[in-house]
Structures are given as C-alpha cells and as structure tokens.
Design a protein around this motif. Sequence first.
Motif, PDB file in Angstrom:
ATOM      1  N   GLY A   1      65.609 -78.609  45.678  1.00  0.00           N
ATOM      2  CA  GLY A   1      65.875 -79.883  46.335  1.00  0.00           C
ATOM      3  C   GLY A   1      65.141 -81.038  45.666  1.00  0.00           C
ATOM      4  N   PHE A   2      65.825 -82.165  45.541  1.00  0.00           N
ATOM      5  CA  PHE A   2      65.256 -83.386  44.968  1.00  0.00           C
ATOM      6  C   PHE A   2      64.810 -83.200  43.504  1.00  0.00           C
ATOM      7  N   ALA A   3      65.297 -82.157  42.829  1.00  0.00           N
ATOM      8  CA  ALA A   3      64.833 -81.853  41.470  1.00  0.00           C
ATOM      9  C   ALA A   3      65.018 -83.040  40.519  1.00  0.00           C
ATOM     10  N   PHE A   4      66.165 -83.724  40.618  1.00  0.00           N
ATOM     11  CA  PHE A   4      66.444 -84.879  39.767  1.00  0.00           C
ATOM     12  C   PHE A   4      66.744 -86.118  40.619  1.00  0.00           C
ATOM     13  N   TYR A   5      66.156 -86.175  41.771  1.00  0.00           N
ATOM     14  CA  TYR A   5      66.383 -87.281  42.719  1.00  0.00           C
ATOM     15  C   TYR A   5      66.032 -88.630  42.076  1.00  0.00           C
ATOM     16  N   GLU A   6      66.981 -89.572  42.183  1.00  0.00           N
ATOM     17  CA  GLU A   6      66.789 -90.938  41.686  1.00  0.00           C
ATOM     18  C   GLU A   6      66.548 -91.014  40.176  1.00  0.00           C
TER      19      GLU A   6
END
Length: 198
Positions: free
Chosen positions: A111-116
């Motif tokens: 989760g959120f590994a490449f967030y934003e």
Amino acid sequence: VYAVTNYMKFNIAAGVLTGYTGSAPKGNITLPSGITKIGTGAFIDCAELTGELVIPNGVTEIGYNSFKGCSNLTGLVIPDGVTKIDAGAFSGCEQLRDNLRLPSALTYIGGFAFYECKNLPGELDLPANITFIGDKAFSGCKGFTSVMIRSGNIATMGNLSFDLKSDMNDVHFTVKTDGVKTLLKSKNGGIPDTQITV
C-alpha cells in the motif's frame, strides 16, 4: 557492521541495510553491494538526495517506507531480483521522472508504495508474477496514461490502488483476465468497461 561508499557510512546487519551513520545524505547516493534488503525507513525523508537511485543487484526486498519522502530523486533503477516492494517504499518521491520499470520477479507491491509519484510518465507495466497490490499503491501518479496488468493471478488488490488522477477518462487499462477486470472495477470506483481491455 557498516560499509562506506561516497563518504557515507551505511549500517548493515545480516545483509539488511538499516540506515546510515551521521547526518542525512545529500546529492547522488551509491548504495553498497552485497546487501539483500533495504530495511524499514532506511532513508525516510532524505529530501536532499538527488539524481538516479540505483538499487544494487542482489536486493530482493525494498522495505516499508524505505525511501518515503525522498522528494528530489529523479530516477529509479530496480534490479531483476526484487520480489517485494513494501508499503510506502517510494511514497512522495514526486520528482521521479523516468519510465518506471518493475522487475519480472516482483510479486508484492505494498500500500502507498508509489503514492504521489506524480511525474512518472507513460505506461505503468505490472509484471506477470504480481499477486498483491496494496491500498493506494499508485494513487496520485498523475503522469501515467495507461496501465498494463500482465498477471492473471492477483489475490489482493487494495482500495483505490489505481486512483491515478481526478479525471480518469484518459487512462486506459489492459488486463490479463475477466477476473482481474472485475477486481479492478470494484476496487477503483467503477472504472467503465470502455477503458478496460482484456
């Protein structure tokens, strides 16, 4: 145990790079060879790292929040042997601008590994061995124009994993099976059939 490269001391325990000694690193960073994992939060919020980050050959896992907030990195090279990119690993690396090339051995994207990572361009190509994609793994990645999901065996796809941008009308998805198509639609706000090719 520590290794020294480009004047930075890295803390290493049983093949895991756990962090560094001294002040936060700046500029281009050269990670030492011989490691198998980047540990939890190893370089979290090292916002003064710049240039291309090359993960060394031999690494199989990139740990939780390991490079979160490294907002001035502009390139990323992930070696073929990496099987797991844990949650938040590259979250907020907003200046990454090269095409993201994920290794064929990769099975797990947290989760959120490449967030934003909002400037990654072109097509996001997810390899055939992936079985897990976490919540918001690629949320806010506004530069992607298409997504190729080559795996037909995704056991888990998190909520809003592909919530790429506010207007998704110009993003096309290509998936391996009808099952992945159904999963994609149910977890990402009902992406219409016209934007998904099986």
